[in-house]
Scaffold this active site. Structure first.
Site, PDB file in Angstrom:
ATOM      1  N   HIS A  70      -2.566   7.431   6.709  1.00  0.00           N
ATOM      2  CA  HIS A  70      -2.960   6.288   5.908  1.00  0.00           C
ATOM      3  C   HIS A  70      -4.457   5.842   6.002  1.00  0.00           C
ATOM      4  O   HIS A  70      -5.084   5.658   5.276  1.00  0.00           O
ATOM      5  CB  HIS A  70      -1.869   5.033   6.425  1.00  0.00           C
ATOM      6  N   CYS A  85       0.751  -1.222  -0.056  1.00  0.00           N
ATOM      7  CA  CYS A  85      -0.044   0.108   0.091  1.00  0.00           C
ATOM      8  C   CYS A  85       0.833   1.338  -0.148  1.00  0.00           C
ATOM      9  O   CYS A  85       0.313   2.403  -0.031  1.00  0.00           O
ATOM     10  CB  CYS A  85      -1.002  -0.009   1.416  1.00  0.00           C
ATOM     11  N   HIS A 145      -9.671   2.600  -0.424  1.00  0.00           N
ATOM     12  CA  HIS A 145      -8.159   2.378  -0.530  1.00  0.00           C
ATOM     13  C   HIS A 145      -7.790   1.657  -1.922  1.00  0.00           C
ATOM     14  O   HIS A 145      -8.182   0.571  -2.272  1.00  0.00           O
ATOM     15  CB  HIS A 145      -7.836   1.273   0.723  1.00  0.00           C
TER      16      HIS A 145
END
Length: 367
Positions: free
Chosen positions: A258, A101, A296
């Site tokens: 995040h 990620c 995401h």
């Protein structure tokens, strides 16, 4: 047609970035040697739909055959390959620095290093991910980290919200009472350029990428769990800002977390940000999380952060975490200002933004 979605998104994304320069790309190619133009981009999971790796693995089970395109269209660095071949015509550095990620932050590190070393005069940095396919969805669901309708309805009922139907606009709730992340898809690109060249060409300059730091977690019991590395990456960014621009610069900084909307993330990441804000004597570091709007997007998540940041400076507006009505009890908030509402600011308020990513495997990247 017959290309993986993320590669089609790459063509759109790089073309959009190139057309935002303020000068035609052909004019730039007359001035800059093609071997001095790099492109670093890719995905984290794979080109997973039926035209890429997904189709290659599904073919025999579907009574079909593997085509001559499947293997080539599966490669993780395909986004950079398509950029060079179909948009840029460039012949410089290529590839993808995969980091789960945090892949965008990893690619940003390569791009900034190339410009600083002189290996490139221009570097297109990005990531493109199209992870909304059944196999990827099921894989994330198996980790128990994915938000689903049943749990969303339970959460809405518990919080006294309307629970007649799932409110998908608020399915991703970073740092609040939450139930897991929501998958998104994205292709984001920025064009890095040597300072003198950008000024000489009179281009639109939106900001400066100062650094991107990467650290692993070291020993830990779960490969998908959080670790110590993110304390290092965030700390290095704050330290650089203070060293190069002075202590007051830290008070002109905001933080893109995040913020995946999992219970584990809200506790672990908030502790990292709070601890380091306290260490650097920042009284109220503003914190936002763009995944509350976009979900995401995996490899491209850092790109979502950087484009949102550039938009904030252009419009004097930081999008708040408006899907989160209140912070959860286990969120660390000392020395932090979680922006649960949009924040309008003046030009002089913010000069720096920190973009944080925490990926599976201990892939920590902070720019």
């Amino acid at each position: 047609r017959q290309h993986p979605r993320s590669l089609a998104m790459t063509i759109f994304g790089i073309s959009d970035a190139v057309k935002s320069l303020g000068i035609s790309w052909d004019e730039i190619l007359k001035i800059v040697p093609r071997e001095k133009i790099g492109c670093i981009s890719g995905c984290a999971v794979a080109q997973a739909d039926k035209f890429g790796m997904g189709g290659m693995f599904q073919a025999s089970m579907a009574g079909s055959r593997v085509t001559s395109k499947h293997m080539a269209m599966s490669l993780g660095e395909g986004s950079a390959d398509f950029g060079h071949a179909y948009v840029l015509g460039s012949m410089g550095m290529t590839g993808n620095y995969t980091g789960a990620c945090a892949t965008f932050q990893y690619n940003l590190k390569i791009g900034t290093s190339m410009i600083q070393s002189g290996e490139a005069l221009i570097c297109i940095v990005g990531a493109a991910e199209s992870g909304i396919v059944p196999e990827i969805y099921e894989a994330f669901s198996a980790t128990k980290g994915l938000a689903e309708d049943k749990h969303l309805l339970d959460l809405q009922k518990r919080l006294g919200e309307d629970c007649s139907q799932p409110n998908h606009r608020k399915i991703c709730r970073p740092f609040g009472e939450n139930i897991g992340m929501s998958l998104g898809e994205s292709a984001q690109f920025v064009i890095l350029m040597a300072d003198e060249l950008a000024i000489k060409l009179g281009l639109n300059i939106h900001g400066s990428a100062l650094a991107s730091h990467i650290n692993a977690d070291g020993y830990k019991k779960s490969i998908s769990g959080p670790g110590a590395g993110n304390y290092l990456t965030v700390g290095k960014c704050l330290n650089q800002i203070e060293n190069y621009f002075g202590k007051e610069a830290l008070n002109k900084t905001f933080f893109h977390a995040h913020g995946t909307s999992t219970p584990q993330n809200r506790e672990s990441e908030s502790h990292i940000i709070s601890s380091l804000a306290k260490t650097f004597n920042i009284n109220a570091l503003p914190v936002t999380a763009i995944k509350s709007y976009l979900g995401h997007s995996l490899a491209a998540a850092g790109g979502d952060q950087i484009i949102s940041t550039l938009g904030s400076w252009k419009n004097n507006w930081i999008p708040g975490i408006t899907s989160t009505p209140a912070l959860a009890e286990d969120v660390y908030s000392e020395n932090l200002n979680f922006l649960l509402k949009n924040l309008e600011f003046n030009d002089a308020n913010f000069d720096f933004a920190i973009l944080n990513a925490k990926g599976f495997g201990g892939n920590n990247g902070t720019a």
